[in-house]
Design a protein around this motif. Structure first.
Motif, mmCIF file in Angstrom:
data_model
loop_
_atom_site.group_PDB
_atom_site.id
_atom_site.type_symbol
_atom_site.label_atom_id
_atom_site.label_comp_id
_atom_site.label_asym_id
_atom_site.label_seq_id
_atom_site.Cartn_x
_atom_site.Cartn_y
_atom_site.Cartn_z
ATOM 1 N N ALA A 166 56.240 11.416 101.542
ATOM 2 C CA ALA A 166 57.162 12.452 101.633
ATOM 3 C C ALA A 166 57.368 13.158 100.404
ATOM 4 O O ALA A 166 57.337 14.364 100.921
ATOM 5 N N ALA A 167 57.252 12.805 99.322
ATOM 6 C CA ALA A 167 57.224 13.622 97.955
ATOM 7 C C ALA A 167 56.021 14.398 98.048
ATOM 8 O O ALA A 167 56.086 15.883 97.625
ATOM 9 N N ALA A 168 54.821 13.981 98.550
ATOM 10 C CA ALA A 168 53.729 14.865 98.539
ATOM 11 C C ALA A 168 53.673 15.887 99.533
ATOM 12 O O ALA A 168 53.221 16.942 99.340
ATOM 13 N N VAL A 169 54.176 15.645 100.608
ATOM 14 C CA VAL A 169 54.370 16.703 101.596
ATOM 15 C C VAL A 169 55.294 17.657 101.202
ATOM 16 O O VAL A 169 54.876 18.838 101.512
ATOM 17 N N ALA A 170 56.288 17.398 100.641
ATOM 18 C CA ALA A 170 57.335 18.206 100.260
ATOM 19 C C ALA A 170 56.748 19.290 99.075
ATOM 20 O O ALA A 170 56.787 20.404 98.952
ATOM 21 N N ALA A 171 55.919 18.789 98.457
ATOM 22 C CA ALA A 171 55.247 19.464 97.429
ATOM 23 C C ALA A 171 54.047 20.572 98.014
ATOM 24 O O ALA A 171 53.947 21.494 97.567
ATOM 25 N N CYS A 172 53.496 19.916 98.879
ATOM 26 C CA CYS A 172 52.743 20.938 99.577
ATOM 27 C C CYS A 172 53.164 22.000 100.222
ATOM 28 O O CYS A 172 53.018 23.323 100.230
ATOM 29 N N ASP A 173 54.518 21.853 100.809
ATOM 30 C CA ASP A 173 55.320 22.679 101.379
ATOM 31 C C ASP A 173 55.666 23.815 100.362
ATOM 32 O O ASP A 173 55.683 25.039 100.554
ATOM 33 N N ASP A 174 55.798 23.390 99.119
ATOM 34 C CA ASP A 174 56.398 24.262 98.038
ATOM 35 C C ASP A 174 55.334 25.072 97.560
ATOM 36 O O ASP A 174 55.804 26.184 97.115
ATOM 37 N N ALA A 175 54.203 24.385 97.647
ATOM 38 C CA ALA A 175 52.844 25.341 97.190
ATOM 39 C C ALA A 175 52.409 26.261 98.556
ATOM 40 O O ALA A 175 51.392 26.823 98.103
ATOM 41 N N ILE A 231 47.390 6.500 112.155
ATOM 42 C CA ILE A 231 46.758 5.708 113.504
ATOM 43 C C ILE A 231 47.980 4.651 114.021
ATOM 44 O O ILE A 231 48.249 4.604 114.940
ATOM 45 N N GLY A 232 48.199 3.977 112.879
ATOM 46 C CA GLY A 232 49.118 2.856 113.188
ATOM 47 C C GLY A 232 50.428 3.298 113.281
ATOM 48 O O GLY A 232 51.020 4.277 112.849
ATOM 49 N N ASP A 233 51.350 2.350 113.903
ATOM 50 C CA ASP A 233 52.889 2.947 114.168
ATOM 51 C C ASP A 233 53.654 3.072 112.770
ATOM 52 O O ASP A 233 54.485 3.892 112.600
ATOM 53 N N ALA A 234 53.028 2.080 111.870
ATOM 54 C CA ALA A 234 53.882 2.325 110.574
ATOM 55 C C ALA A 234 53.555 3.735 109.804
ATOM 56 O O ALA A 234 54.387 4.327 109.241
ATOM 57 N N ALA A 235 52.493 4.073 110.071
ATOM 58 C CA ALA A 235 51.699 5.326 109.483
ATOM 59 C C ALA A 235 52.436 6.500 110.123
ATOM 60 O O ALA A 235 53.033 7.310 109.570
ATOM 61 N N VAL A 236 52.566 6.386 111.440
ATOM 62 C CA VAL A 236 53.251 7.516 112.174
ATOM 63 C C VAL A 236 54.542 7.563 111.859
ATOM 64 O O VAL A 236 55.100 8.694 111.682
ATOM 65 N N ARG A 237 55.368 6.655 111.553
ATOM 66 C CA ARG A 237 56.767 6.414 111.197
ATOM 67 C C ARG A 237 56.864 7.351 109.724
ATOM 68 O O ARG A 237 57.590 8.136 109.655
ATOM 69 N N ALA A 238 56.061 7.075 108.771
ATOM 70 C CA ALA A 238 55.991 7.579 107.688
ATOM 71 C C ALA A 238 55.876 9.063 107.670
ATOM 72 O O ALA A 238 56.486 9.898 106.822
ATOM 73 N N VAL A 239 54.991 9.576 108.357
ATOM 74 C CA VAL A 239 54.742 10.891 108.716
ATOM 75 C C VAL A 239 55.880 11.537 109.465
ATOM 76 O O VAL A 239 56.315 12.556 108.950
ATOM 77 N N ILE A 240 56.524 10.870 110.283
ATOM 78 C CA ILE A 240 57.845 11.490 110.769
ATOM 79 C C ILE A 240 58.829 11.487 109.775
ATOM 80 O O ILE A 240 59.890 12.671 110.018
ATOM 81 N N ASP A 241 58.861 10.591 108.881
ATOM 82 C CA ASP A 241 60.103 10.532 107.855
ATOM 83 C C ASP A 241 59.648 11.706 106.846
ATOM 84 O O ASP A 241 60.582 12.549 106.556
ATOM 85 N N ALA A 242 58.472 11.965 106.583
ATOM 86 C CA ALA A 242 58.043 13.150 105.639
ATOM 87 C C ALA A 242 58.451 14.428 106.413
ATOM 88 O O ALA A 242 58.646 15.319 105.685
ATOM 89 N N ALA A 243 58.268 14.241 107.577
ATOM 90 C CA ALA A 243 58.405 15.646 108.353
ATOM 91 C C ALA A 243 60.022 16.078 108.297
ATOM 92 O O ALA A 243 60.237 17.318 108.336
ATOM 93 N N GLU A 244 60.796 15.130 108.395
ATOM 94 C CA GLU A 244 62.398 15.470 108.264
ATOM 95 C C GLU A 244 62.573 15.678 106.962
ATOM 96 O O GLU A 244 63.538 16.669 106.885
#
Length: 530
Positions: A310-319, A328-341
């Motif tokens: 989530a911190a890395a996605v936010a940093a990319c957004d800022d940049a 692929i897995g449901d835990a990975a997808v959940r982590a991405v949705i959390d980062a998107a939030e």
């Protein structure tokens, strides 16, 4: 002024507007329907076919596909002996100090584990990629050249498959383990990579594609892309997704921004995206699952902890970067949705976040797509009950997690859909992907009624995913993806109206021509796919 008039068939502007009976293009741009046509205009008779906005390829690896051409064709080999025979024949004609090629079908050996000794009669190091590109099979010479033996420590986020005595078997899983060996092999030359990209662009054009998301770019690969684009021989536009390395983050971000800025003025080439491999794949037990694998006591091998992602996605957004995330897995997808939030407001303002694959989504997370404005780039050709699914994937997941590639559920929940092939994992055959998305059947129409048929898409939804969906993912929805006045004339001509065909009949549809900005990049009359 150059004018082209398309007529004699059906023109589909987009999924909501009525069909047209002709389209006029002036200097590479779609013109108003009542524009005056000069006497010297070029006329293209569609011969009863269908003209669409050109396809986009939302997730592919053209450079890897082009590099594969230097080695033998292995995908259709059905035995280890046949693969070894083809590699031996390659060795006899090649003077390369290492033989690096791909890709083989991992389902031909139980569990997908291959032994180095099966290639040990070849006189130099051999590295072969599996079809998934998350696994390689190497011979003992390659292990010796890289100094990989029983004493080699297991790399973080990778696995060395070992024999009972601890010695390496010859199968390496995920990039950190693969690079223990592959980093010792000579890189292709710049000239070789340019030719690989030129060929790959033509191959994509032959499948109706004018824009591709190169979904995994290392900084050292960028010069080849730039040179190919500047040569004028690259017939597709491309966005390069630079890989975020968890071992170098966040210090790596400044380098990625510098590389992206350096190619900003390269025609047909952008570098607006950062790629995250959030996890691996199910078949290797490296995809990240919420619950343990059915056949192993592990949740997989995540590359990024959720809070760090989530911190890395936010940093990319800022940049100023869009993000493209393999999950692929449901835990990975959940982590991405959390980062998107965490970047919800940026997504509403035009930032693009694309989840690639999304093979398994927990039911509780489907509803979270509403209002979040993320794109899921599915690989529809994978949504079938083939050998990979039955021999490797389903045994890993077990009967309680069979639902996969939930395209229609995601669409109804509010996610935007785009399509990609993950070429060379699968062919960049967009028509085959559309057919599979609509039928959930393989090329032989199996199983009857479709695999998980509730997730079938309508034909228009599937076409939109391959056109407007990819254009949105690219941040290019104002220029491509639909056929309206003022849009770039990126076009694909299909020999029949696939909307009127049953899915089995769609298998016979063929691309007759592709145009990028009004210039023809493929003609079935003058070039063959291959």
């Amino acid at each position: 002024m150059t004018t082209i008039v398309f007529h004699g068939g059906v023109v589909r502007p987009d999924g909501s507007a009525p069909d047209l009976d002709r389209l006029v293009v002036v200097d590479g741009v779609i013109a108003d329907t009542d524009v005056s046509v000069p006497d010297d205009a070029e006329h293209v008779d569609l011969e009863g076919g269908l003209l669409l906005a050109a396809f986009g390829e939302g997730h592919a690896h053209p450079l890897l596909a082009g590099r594969e051409r230097t080695g033998p064709e292995l995908r259709d080999a059905r035995t280890v002996d046949e693969i070894a025979r083809r590699v031996r024949a390659w060795a006899e004609t090649s003077s390369a100090p290492w033989l690096v090629g791909g890709s083989y079908d991992a389902t031909i050996v139980e569990g997908g584990v291959f032994d180095a000794r099966w290639l040990d009669d070849i006189d130099r190091p051999v590295v072969l990629h599996a079809w998934d590109y998350h696994t390689v099979w190497v011979n003992s010479a390659a292990l010796r050249a890289a100094g990989v033996d029983a004493s080699t420590l297991e790399p973080a986020r990778g696995r060395i498959v070992r024999r009972a005595d601890g010695s390496p078997m010859g199968t390496l899983v995920e990039r950190p383990a693969i690079d223990l060996v592959l980093s010792h092999a000579p890189r292709p030359s710049l000239a070789e990579d340019i030719e690989a990209l030129v060929w790959a662009g033509r191959y994509l054009a032959a499948h109706g594609v004018t824009w591709v998301q190169e979904a995994w770019t290392e900084v050292k690969d960028v010069p080849a892309w730039r040179a190919a684009a500047e040569s004028g021989r690259l017939v597709v536009d491309a966005d390069l997704a630079l890989r975020a390395d968890p071992d170098r983050w966040p210090a790596q971000l400044d380098e990625l921004r510098r590389v992206a800025d350096e190619i900003a003025d390269t025609p047909g080439l952008t570098c607006r995206t950062v790629k995250f491999f959030v996890d691996g794949i199910l078949e290797n037990h490296t995809a990240h699952l919420l619950e343990c694998y059915h056949d192993a006591r592990t949740h997989g091998m995540p590359n990024w902890a959720p809070d760090r992602l989530a911190a890395a996605v936010a940093a990319c957004d800022d940049a100023g970067f869009d993000v493209h995330l393999h999950a692929i897995g449901d835990a990975a997808v959940r982590a991405v949705i959390d980062a998107a939030e965490g970047i919800r407001e940026s997504l509403r303002g035009g930032r693009r976040l694309t989840i690639a694959h999304a093979q398994v989504i927990d039911p509780a997370d489907i509803v979270r797509f509403a209002g979040l404005d993320v794109t899921i780039c599915f690989q529809p050709q994978w949504a079938v009950e083939d050998d990979v699914m039955t021999r490797l994937t389903l045994p890993r997941l077990g009967p309680d997690r069979e639902l996969q590639y939930r395209m229609d559920s995601a669409r109804r929940a509010g996610a935007r859909l785009s399509f990609g092939s993950d070429w060379p994992v699968a062919e960049p055959d967009v028509l085959a992907g559309i057919r599979t998305a609509v039928s959930r059947q393989d090329a032989d129409q199996r199983p009857e009624g479709g695999w998980q048929p509730a997730e079938r898409l309508s034909i228009d939804a599937a076409i939109d995913a391959a056109t407007t969906g990819v254009a949105w993912q690219a941040g290019d929805q104002d220029r491509r993806g639909i056929l309206r006045p003022g849009m770039a004339a990126d076009l694909v001509w299909i020999d029949r109206d696939i909307r009127a065909a049953d899915p089995p009949a769609m298998a016979d549809a063929r691309i007759r021509g592709t145009w990028r900005r009004g210039l023809r990049t493929f003609s079935s009359a003058s070039a063959a796919v291959g």
